[in-house]
Design an enzyme around this catalytic site. Structure first.
Site, PDB file in Angstrom:
ATOM      1  N   HIS A 169     -47.127 -89.510 -31.208  1.00 58.41           N
ATOM      2  CA  HIS A 169     -45.826 -89.456 -31.120  1.00 58.41           C
ATOM      3  C   HIS A 169     -44.979 -88.497 -31.837  1.00 58.41           C
ATOM      4  CE1 HIS A 169     -46.205 -93.470 -29.106  1.00 58.41           C
ATOM      5  NE2 HIS A 169     -45.598 -92.948 -27.975  1.00 58.41           N
ATOM      6  N   CYS A 193     -45.648 -87.835 -17.614  1.00 59.83           N
ATOM      7  CA  CYS A 193     -44.868 -87.373 -18.758  1.00 59.83           C
ATOM      8  C   CYS A 193     -46.066 -87.475 -19.875  1.00 59.83           C
ATOM      9  CB  CYS A 193     -43.703 -88.268 -19.343  1.00 59.83           C
ATOM     10  SG  CYS A 193     -44.157 -90.095 -19.589  1.00 59.83           S
TER      11      CYS A 193
END
Length: 448
Positions: free
Chosen positions: A71, A379
Site C-alpha cells: 500500500h 485497480c
C-alpha cells in the site's frame, strides 16, 4: 542492460512506481536536509508516512525493504513520484547529499553522480518530463479511449480531486476512505467527518461519479486509534469488511450513514466493500446499507465488491446474482494467488502481477460477469501500467482505475489496442503469461 553511467554505484531494487528523478539523498532522520528537492532513503515507509511526504521537496524515494505492490507503493502511485523498493541495506549507508538518479521504472538507484554522468542524468529527467507532458496533452485532445474501456482515477490527497477535470478520466473509480484520515485517525469513526469529506470531494469533481470503498483497515494499514489486537498474519486476519462487520456500530454504520447522507445531498456515489470472501458477507453489509438508506430516506446507490480474495473470484458466478458491479483489486489478488506477501522484501522479485494464474483469474471474472450484465473494473499498480492496462483490457475488463499521473501513458496504450492486438495479448496472457514475456510482447505489438 548497458552500463548507463561510468562512475556511479548501482543499487538494484525492484520497481515500485515508474519515473526518473535526480537529486541529493537524505534519510528520514538526517538533521540537515539538502537545499531543494531530494530523494528520500528509508528502510521502509508506511502508507501514512508516504501520504505525508512534502511533494515540493521529495522527488522520489528508495527503501531497503518493502514490496512492489504494498500500500506504500500504491500511495506513491497516487502521488506521482518514482519509487524503488527492496534495494537492500546498502542504500542506507549513502552519505546525505550524495547526488543520485532514481529509476523507478527499472528499479535502480545510481549513486554518486557528478560531471558527465550528472549531465546525462539531468538530460534524461528533462526528456522524460517532456514526454509525460506530451502524453498528457495528447490524452486530453483524444478524448475517451476506444474499444469500450473507460478510465477512472484514484488519488491520495483530497486536494488532488480538482485535477480530475484536467485528466482524461470519467470519475473516481476508487476512493480509499481510510486514506482520507491519515494524520487524523481519531476521526475515522466520526460520521460527520466522513459526510463532510464525501461532499467536499463531490463538489471538487463537479458531480462526477465516485466509487467509495468502505474502510479497508488491516494488513499494512493499521489505525492505532482503533486499538486493534495484534495478529500474526494481518493480511489473512480481521481486515476490510471482516472488521467492519465485527464492529458495525463504530465503523460500518456511521460510514454508511455518511455516504447516504451525501447521496441525499446530491453526491453521485457507488459503495464498494473490500476483502469480501462469501456472498453472505456481502448480503449482510447490503442489508445494513438498505436499512440505513430507508431510515434516511436517501436515494439508492449501486453496491459492489472488491474481487481480491481467490474465494470471491472463483465463486464470482454466485456474486453476480447479487452485486451491481465488481472491481478487481490486482495487488491483493496477486498476493493471495501467489502466496507471496506484498510487503516482504525477500519476495519482492517473486510477485508477478501478470502471472498466468492471475491472468486466468481476471479473465474468469470478466467472462462470468459480462453475460450477467455486471460491469467489471480493475485497480492497483497493474492498471496504472501501460502494459498491464492493455492486458487487463484484453482479458475483458471494461473500466480501469488509474492514478492521475499514470493516465496519459495508459490512455496512449489503450488507443493503440485494436481487436487483433487484443486477441493476441489475451492468447499470450492465458497461455504463457509473466510480466517479462508480456512486457516484450505488448511493447512490440503496440509500439510502446
Amino acid at each position: 542492460m548497458d552500463r548507463l553511467f561510468e562512475n556511479a554505484a548501482t543499487h538494484h531494487g525492484v520497481s515500485g512506481t515508474r519515473g526518473w528523478a535526480v537529486a541529493p539523498v537524505r534519510g528520514l532522520d538526517d538533521p540537515a536536509s539538502p537545499q531543494g528537492r531530494y530523494i528520500l532513503l528509508a528502510d521502509d515507509l508506511t502508507p501514512a508516512d508516504t501520504a505525508a511526504l512534502d511533494l515540493s521537496l521529495v522527488a522520489g524515494f528508495c527503501t531497503a525493504s518493502g514490496g512492489p505492490t504494498s500500500h506504500t507503493v500504491q500511495v506513491a502511485h497516487g502521488l506521482g513520484i518514482p519509487a524503488v523498493v527492496a534495494a537492500g541495506p546498502a542504500v542506507l549507508d549513502l552519505m546525505p547529499n550524495t547526488v543520485c538518479a532514481l529509476d523507478g521504472t527499472a528499479g535502480l538507484l545510481y549513486a554518486g553522480l557528478d560531471g558527465p554522468d550528472l549531465h546525462k542524468a539531468i538530460a534524461r529527467e528533462d526528456e522524460q518530463a517532456a514526454q509525460a507532458q506530451a502524453r498528457h496533452e495528447a490524452a486530453l485532445a483524444a478524448g475517451p479511449t476506444p474499444g469500450g474501456v473507460s478510465l477512472a482515477t484514484t488519488f491520495v490527497k483530497p486536494e488532488q480531486a480538482t485535477e480530475l477535470t484536467r485528466a482524461a478520466a470519467t470519475g473516481i473509480g476508487l476512493l480509499a476512505t481510510e486514506l482520507l484520515f491519515l494524520g487524523r485517525e481519531h476521526e475515522i469513526t466520526d460520521e460527520n467527518a466522513h459526510h463532510r469529506a464525501y461532499l467536499d470531494l463531490a463538489r471538487a469533481v463537479h458531480g462526477a461519479e465516485i466509487t467509495v470503498r468502505t474502510l479497508d483497515i488491516g494488513g499494512d494499514k493499521q489505525v492505532p486509534a482503533l486499538n486493534l489486537p495484534h495478529e500474526d498474519n494481518s493480511f489473512l486476519g480481521v481486515r476490510g469488511l471482516r472488521l467492519a462487520l465485527r464492529r458495525p456500530d463504530d465503523l460500518l454504520i456511521p460510514q454508511l450513514r455518511a455516504l447516504y447522507r451525501a447521496a441525499a445531498d446530491g453526491a453521485r456515489l457507488r459503495i464498494m466493500f473490500p476483502m469480501v470472501t462469501t456472498v453472505e458477507e456481502f448480503t449482510r453489509a447490503a442489508t445494513l446499507a438498505e436499512d440505513v438508506r430507508r431510515r434516511l430516506a436517501a436515494p439508492k446507490v449501486p453496491l459492489g465488491v472488491m474481487v481480491e480474495v481467490p474465494a470471491c473470484a472463483l465463486a464470482v458466478d454466485h456474486f453476480v446474482q447479487h452485486v451491481d458491479f465488481l472491481s478487481i483489486g490486482t495487488n491483493d489478488l496477486t498476493q493471495y494467488l501467489l502466496a507471496a506477501s506484498r510487503t516482504n522484501p525477500a519476495l519482492a522479485r517473486d510477485i508477478d502481477p501478470l502471472h498466468v494464474a492471475v491472468n486466468r483469474t481476471v479473465a474468469h471474472v470478466a467472462d462470468t460477469a459480462g453475460p450477467a450484465g455486471v460491469p467489471v473494473s480493475a485497480c492497483g499498480g497493474l492498471a496504472a501500467s501501460p502494459v498491464g492496462a492493455a492486458v487487463l483490457a484484453s482479458l475483458g475488463v471494461s473500466s480501469l482505475t488509474v492514478t492521475l499521473p499514470a493516465i496519459p501513458a495508459v490512455h496512449e496504450a489503450l488507443t493503440r489496442l485494436d481487436d487483433t492486438a487484443r486477441q493476441s495479448i489475451r492468447d499470450e496472457a492465458l497461455t504463457t503469461g509473466g510480466t517479462g514475456h508480456l512486457t516484450e510482447h505488448v511493447t512490440a505489438l503496440l509500439g510502446l
